[in-house]
Design an enzyme around this catalytic site. Structure first.
Site, PDB file in Angstrom:
ATOM      1  N   GLU A  83     -50.721 -25.228  30.740  1.00 33.27           N
ATOM      2  CA  GLU A  83     -52.027 -25.467  31.365  1.00 33.27           C
ATOM      3  C   GLU A  83     -52.091 -24.974  32.807  1.00 33.27           C
ATOM      4  O   GLU A  83     -53.182 -24.838  33.368  1.00 33.27           O
ATOM      5  CB  GLU A  83     -52.360 -26.968  31.335  1.00 33.27           C
ATOM      6  N   GLU A 114     -31.417 -31.085  19.399  1.00 30.80           N
ATOM      7  CA  GLU A 114     -31.278 -31.831  20.653  1.00 30.80           C
ATOM      8  C   GLU A 114     -29.853 -32.300  20.911  1.00 30.80           C
ATOM      9  O   GLU A 114     -29.553 -32.808  21.993  1.00 30.80           O
ATOM     10  CB  GLU A 114     -32.203 -33.045  20.645  1.00 30.80           C
TER      11      GLU A 114
END
Length: 297
Positions: A83, A114
Site C-alpha cells: 500500500e 516457517e
C-alpha cells in the site's frame, strides 16, 4: 518451548460455547473480544513510537523498511508494504514484505516454511540487506523460526530490528532492538491468531508505516500529498486535496494539477506562493520534499 503455555494458544473462558450460540450472540462475542485490541496496542505506544522513529531514520539514510513473517503475520506485512507506493508515492521496494514460503504463500499455506531459521536469513540475503535497512519481524506467537533467523541475521548485519508479537517476553523480542508486544489475550477461537492478534499487528504496522512516511515528508497536515493519482477516484482526491489545503476553487486546482502532471505537492506550493511548476519542484527539492518547510522558508 511449550506452545500450549503461550497466551495466544490458551483457551478463552468467554467463548467456550461458540458452537452452541445463536448467530447474533456469536458475532457479539467476537466483537467483545475485538474491543480489547486497541487497549492492548495502546499499552505499547512508547515502543511503537521508537519503531516509527527508527523507520523514518532508515528511510532518510537511504535504507528500506523490511517486514518479515509467516502465515497471517507475513500477509499483513506484504499488505502494508504494497500500500505504500500508491499512498505515499514511494518506489516499489522501499517498503518490502517477506513471507515464509515466498509469494505463493500469500494465497496458499506452504507447510513447514516457517520452521527454518536459515530461510529467514536467506530471504534477507537475497534482498541484499544493508545496515541502513530496518527489519521488522512479525509473529503472533513470538517464536517463529523463520522470523528469529531473519532478525538474528539482520542484527548481525548492523540493522536496527523490531519485533512485533502478541505474547510477552517472546523469543523474537529478545532478538530485536525494539520489541512491541500487544498482549490481546486468548483468541475467541483458540489459537486462531488471524483474529485479535492479526488485528493488533495490523494496527501496529499502520502506525509504523504511516508515521515513518509523515516524518519522511510524504504528508502535509493530514493529507497524503505524494499520492499517485492513477485512476479517476484518485485524480478527484488530488483535486480535493489542493482545494482543501489552499482554499482555491476546484477549477483553478485542476488547472494547477495539469501543470504538475497531477502531483499534489507542487500544485499546493504554486497556489500558495505564485511559483510556477518548475520553481515549485525546485523549492520542494531544496527542502527534501517537505511541503511545510518549503512554505515556511
Amino acid at each position: 518451548m511449550n506452545l500450549g503455555t503461550l497466551v495466544s494458544e490458551t483457551r478463552n473462558p468467554q467463548t467456550m460455547d461458540l458452537d452452541a450460540l445463536p448467530t447474533p450472540e456469536l458475532v457479539k462475542r467476537f466483537n467483545e473480544q475485538d474491543t480489547l485490541v486497541a487497549e492492548a496496542v495502546k499499552a505499547t505506544l512508547p515502543d511503537v513510537a521508537r519503531a516509527v522513529d527508527a523507520a523514518a531514520a532508515a528511510l532518510k539514510s537511504g535504507g528500506r523498511i523490511i517486514y518479515m513473517g509467516a502465515g497471517t503475520s507475513g500477509r499483513l506485512g506484504v499488505l502494508d508494504a504494497s500500500e505504500c507506493p500508491p499512498t505515499f508515492g514511494v518506489p516499489h521496494g522501499l517498503v518490502v514484505g517477506l513471507i515464509a514460503g515466498g509469494p505463493g504463500a500469500l494465497l496458499k499455506a506452504v507447510e513447514g516454511a516457517e520452521d527454518s531459521q536459515q530461510a529467514g536469513e536467506d530471504d534477507l540475503v537475497a534482498l541484499n540487506l544493508q545496515e541502513q535497512d530496518l527489519v521488522v519481524g512479525l509473529a503472533a506467537s513470538g517464536r517463529t523460526p523463520y522470523v528469529i533467523g531473519g532478525l538474528r541475521y539482520a542484527r548481525q548485519s548492523g540493522c536496527t530490528t523490531v519485533a512485533v508479537s502478541c505474547n510477552p517476553d517472546s523469543p523474537i523480542a529478545r532478538e530485536a532492538n525494539i520489541a512491541i508486544s500487544p498482549v490481546v489475550g486468548p483468541e475467541a477461537l483458540t489459537g486462531s491468531t488471524r483474529l485479535k492478534s492479526g488485528t493488533a499487528q495490523k494496527m501496529v504496522l499502520n502506525m509504523i508505516s504511516t508515521g515513518a512516511m509523515v516524518k519522511f515528508g510524504k504528508v502535509y497536515q493530514n493529507l497524503m500529498v505524494d499520492m499517485k493519482a492513477t485512476n479517476v477516484k484518485l485524480v478527484d482526491r488530488a483535486c480535493r486535496m489542493v482545494v482543501e489545503a489552499t482554499g482555491i476553487g476546484r477549477e483553478e486546482a485542476e488547472t494547477l494539477l495539469k501543470q504538475t502532471d497531477f502531483e499534489v505537492k507542487p500544485a499546493i506550493l504554486m497556489a500558495l506562493t505564485g511559483l510556477d511548476a518548475a520553481a515549485a519542484r525546485e523549492k520542494l527539492a531544496a527542502h527534501q520534499g517537505f511541503l511545510r518547510a518549503a512554505l515556511e522558508h
